[in-house]
Design an enzyme around this catalytic site. Structure first.
Site, PDB file in Angstrom:
ATOM      1  N   CYS A  29      26.345 -36.327  -5.377  1.00 53.20           N
ATOM      2  CA  CYS A  29      25.876 -35.499  -4.032  1.00 53.20           C
ATOM      3  C   CYS A  29      24.872 -34.387  -4.257  1.00 53.20           C
ATOM      4  CB  CYS A  29      26.902 -34.967  -3.269  1.00 53.20           C
ATOM      5  SG  CYS A  29      27.862 -36.259  -2.710  1.00 53.20           S
TER       6      CYS A  29
ATOM      7  N   HIS B 128      29.625 -41.397   3.274  1.00 54.56           N
ATOM      8  CA  HIS B 128      28.236 -41.498   2.426  1.00 54.56           C
ATOM      9  C   HIS B 128      28.607 -42.889   1.507  1.00 54.56           C
ATOM     10  CE1 HIS B 128      25.806 -37.531   3.317  1.00 54.56           C
ATOM     11  NE2 HIS B 128      25.409 -38.418   3.835  1.00 54.56           N
TER      12      HIS B 128
HETATM   13  N1  ARG Z   1      28.691 -31.390   3.610  1.00 55.95           N
HETATM   14  C1  ARG Z   1      27.703 -32.364   3.240  1.00 55.95           C
HETATM   15  C2  ARG Z   1      27.739 -33.550   4.487  1.00 55.95           C
HETATM   16  O1  ARG Z   1      28.561 -33.628   4.943  1.00 55.95           O
HETATM   17  C3  ARG Z   1      28.049 -33.005   1.989  1.00 55.95           C
HETATM   18  C4  ARG Z   1      27.100 -34.029   1.683  1.00 55.95           C
HETATM   19  C5  ARG Z   1      27.475 -35.013   0.454  1.00 55.95           C
HETATM   20  N2  ARG Z   1      26.325 -35.555  -0.058  1.00 55.95           N
HETATM   21  C6  ARG Z   1      26.558 -36.849  -0.450  1.00 55.95           C
HETATM   22  N3  ARG Z   1      25.564 -37.728  -1.005  1.00 55.95           N
HETATM   23  N4  ARG Z   1      27.562 -37.640  -0.290  1.00 55.95           N
HETATM   24  O2  ARG Z   1      26.666 -33.761   4.764  1.00 55.95           O
END
Ligand code: ARG
Length: 703
Positions: free
Chosen positions: A264, A168
């Site tokens: 996050c 991300h």
């Molecule tokens: N386990 C989640 C995923 O893989 C973690 C999300 C983390 N969020 C972020 N905005 N980076 O989607």
């Protein structure tokens, strides 16, 4: 404390690592401690409440990642673009977030189905509100970016993520107040890094090292001058302090197990709109069509990989699978790129694979005038080895003199438009040159399973063969050589002095004598050492029969050069009976033309060596016209030179002891080239043996 700033969070009541959808989750299923997670989340909540207002959305059983509210959607003013999760594991969160946004007065915009976009996890506003940075590559699709621009009326800068640990954008990129940027450059491709560097001044860029990046230092929440994060090195804290920020560390390792941290776990839901900012997006899309044995030949995989590797994104709109073994398939693919520049790069590679714009999309090629002799317009299309056509006034015109690394020049002749590949230095004012990638197509032979597997061409599969395959290759080259000779075709040989040093001279001489070679393209050295061997029996001072150095032998080649210079040319020395055998002797006596191209390291040179390189290139090109096959014998320099001038369709056999040379030359992406890693002397002796077999009466009867 700014009461205006609000964040949305979701308590970790149901948080756990239940599945694996990013590398951080691997090996961490059910490994996080619920108590510690709650404690860490509350600490973060507490810290943020000191600086902003925190809203809460109710956690839901069975959707453990809902704590990561950054992925709820992307807010700007009263608009929100709701997330469409890539993975089904998280899609259950969508209705709950949608409900929260609606209840809180936001206008919810929903993307088309199957167009993933993961909210503020992948889209970060410049903290001054000037534009939106949007990520793609893992979770969000590039094609979602134009929707963001449209709905939020803001400029979108697309950044491509290339390290799956930073899947991300918010895991490796954090815009800060006052135009600062905290980021991990290695998580982005080079084009994206350039975009970042163009927009953020060097003194405002805080590039972090991997050690901080893997502690999620970029996954930080910035409220005015405070930056809240899991952990930072002393160096990073100092750097941020110098930039006027205060770092607040709060441990979040339980959430790192799921691939998230401070940022996050939050979503900023108050993002003021800047009135003077408006939509702008440089994402471009085109629809291309590919036809051929797309599956058998791996063409479709190559095309799709290439789109991704070059920074684009694709959607296969339809794929018509040929049902019979012989039938071809056709695919229509929507290609998207973050900018026109990247699109051009992708399309020129796709054109090489034979892709064309869909007919309804067909446009004429774009022409620009040559304004200075020998200089092309900036954006000129670089030609390839493949037969090419360009569309001018609605008609496809075949390009003459196909070669790689040229420009396509268009001239008006009484018979109509003429298109021709020209090297830059030959361009003339008054000519027009094709620019961009519109209205260009290459004609690729369909590589069928049959062609690849047929006996005759099995070695022609663009591969580098190992020692074990040398003999098979030799058999096939011998067969080709004979066929070409019998048909009155043309074989060109490029050769380096190693041919002589490895004892291949006499074999090459025989090939010439027996009519297998129609032209020799080489340099000064091979001619010198060939005649050194012929006249003095040594090659670079080594006795070729006994394999030992001859006293004073290192001067031999200079004596030879001197002798030939005295006679005025190789031909005259042959006539005078000074040179009685060898490669050059056979060329002269059998009227096989040769071109010796000079170089900076040449001794002498021989009177025949062309030291004007531009002339040498022209003479090479002249000799290469109408060639059926090129044998490249241990000369990287001359072979690459020749490769660049040769269109596809000409068989090329490259022999070198150095695999790197062979790979470079045989990797033209065309089926007609083959590389052989072996000793060139050995190769030539095997080749002669094989040709003898083919021409012996016994074989003639059988064959
Ligand atoms: N386990 C989640 C995923 O893989 C973690 C999300 C983390 N969020 C972020 N905005 N980076 O989607």
């Amino acid at each position: 404390m700014s009461p205006r700033i609000r964040f949305l969070m979701c308590a970790p009541d149901h948080y756990d690592v239940d599945y694996v959808i990013n590398p951080w989750m691997e090996g961490n299923i059910h490994k996080s401690s619920p108590d510690r997670a709650v404690e860490q989340w509350q600490k973060l909540h507490f810290v943020l409440k000191e600086h902003a207002t925190v809203d809460l959305v109710a956690p839901q059983k069975g959707i453990p990642d809902m704590v990561f509210t950054a992925n709820a959607g992307l807010v700007l003013g009263q608009q929100v673009v709701l997330s469409r999760f890539l993975h089904k594991e998280r899609q259950g969160e969508e209705p709950y977030f949608k409900q929260w946004f609606e209840e809180n007065g936001y206008t919810v915009n929903e993307l088309p189905k199957d167009l993933p976009f993961e909210g503020a996890g992948d889209a970060l506003l410049d903290r001054e509100g000037r534009w939106l940075w949007a990520g793609y590559g893992f979770r969000s699709e590039l094609d979602s970016h134009p929707y963001l621009a449209k709905w939020l009326d803001i400029e979108v800068v697309s950044l491509r993520l290339i390290d799956e640990r930073f899947y991300h954008l918010d895991t490796c990129f954090c815009p800060l107040a006052n135009g600062y940027l905290l980021y991990y450059p290695a998580a982005f491709d080079s084009y994206s890094n350039r975009m970042i560097e163009m927009r953020v001044a060097p003194e405002k860029r805080i590039a972090i090292a991997e050690a901080d990046a893997v502690n999620f230092a970029c996954n930080a929440v910035n409220v005015e001058d405070i930056v809240v994060m899991n952990q930072a090195s002393d160096a990073l804290k100092a750097r941020l302090r110098d930039a006027g920020f205060q770092v607040i560390e709060t441990p979040l390792n339980e959430f790192l197990k799921a691939g998230g941290a401070a940022k996050c776990l939050t979503l900023r839901v108050t993002e003021p709109v800047r009135e003077e900012v408006h939509a702008n997006v440089s994402v471009e899309s085109r629809i291309i069509r590919l036809e051929g044995h797309l599956l058998d030949s791996g063409l479709i995989n190559r095309a799709l990989d290439l789109i991704i590797d070059t920074g684009g994104s694709f959607q296969v709109l339809n794929f018509n699978l040929g049902e019979q073994r012989q039938s071809t398939s056709a695919a229509e693919v929507k290609v998207s790129a973050p900018s026109h520049e990247v699109m051009e790069g992708i399309l020129s590679l796709l054109i090489d694979l034979g892709a064309v714009d869909l007919p309804q999309d067909e446009r004429d090629a774009i022409l620009e005038p040559v304004l200075q002799d020998g200089v092309a317009p900036d954006d000129f299309y670089v030609s390839t080895i493949y037969p090419t056509e360009v569309r001018i006034h609605g008609e496809w015109v075949r390009v003459d003199n196909q070669r790689m690394d040229g420009a396509i020049a268009i001239t008006q002749t009484p018979k109509g438009q003429k298109a021709e590949c020209k090297i830059l230095r030959d361009l003339l004012v008054g000519e027009q040159v094709i620019t961009d990638v519109l209205g260009i197509r290459t004609i690729r032979k369909t590589e069928s399973r049959e062609l690849r597997n047929s006996q005759e061409f099995s070695f022609m599969s663009s591969g580098v063969s190992s020692e074990r395959r040398v003999e098979i290759v030799v058999e096939q080259v011998a067969w080709e050589l004979r066929k070409i000779r019998d048909a009155g075709g043309k074989v060109v040989v490029t050769a380096g002095p190693v041919v002589i040093h490895t004892g291949g001279g006499e074999h090459l001489a025989r090939l010439i004598r027996e009519g297998y070679v129609q032209s020799l393209l080489a340099g000064n050295a091979i001619a010198v050492h060939d005649m050194e061997q012929s006249i003095m029996g040594t090659s670079l001072g080594m006795d070729m029969k006994r394999g030992v150095a001859v006293r004073g032998g290192h001067r031999h080649h200079l004596k030879i050069i001197n002798t030939i210079r005295r006679y005025g040319s190789i031909a005259k020395a042959v006539e005078a009976g000074v040179v009685k055998n060898g490669i050059m002797y056979e060329c002269v006596t059998n009227n096989v033309p040769f071109v010796l191209a000079g170089s900076i390291r040449d001794d002498g040179p021989l009177p025949d060596t062309q030291m004007d390189l531009i002339k040498a290139q022209e003479e090479y090109a002249q000799q290469l016209k109408g060639t059926d096959m090129i044998l490249m014998l241990s000369s990287m320099l001359h072979s690459i030179g020749v490769g660049n001038m040769t269109p596809s369709g000409v068989k090329m056999v490259c022999v070198d002891i150095n695999p790197a040379v062979v790979t470079k030359l045989s990797d033209r992406g065309s089926i007609e080239s083959v590389g052989v890693v072996t000793d060139v002397g050995l190769f030539l002796s095997l080749l002669i043996q094989q040709l003898d077999k083919l021409t012996s009466p016994y074989h003639a009867v059988v064959g």
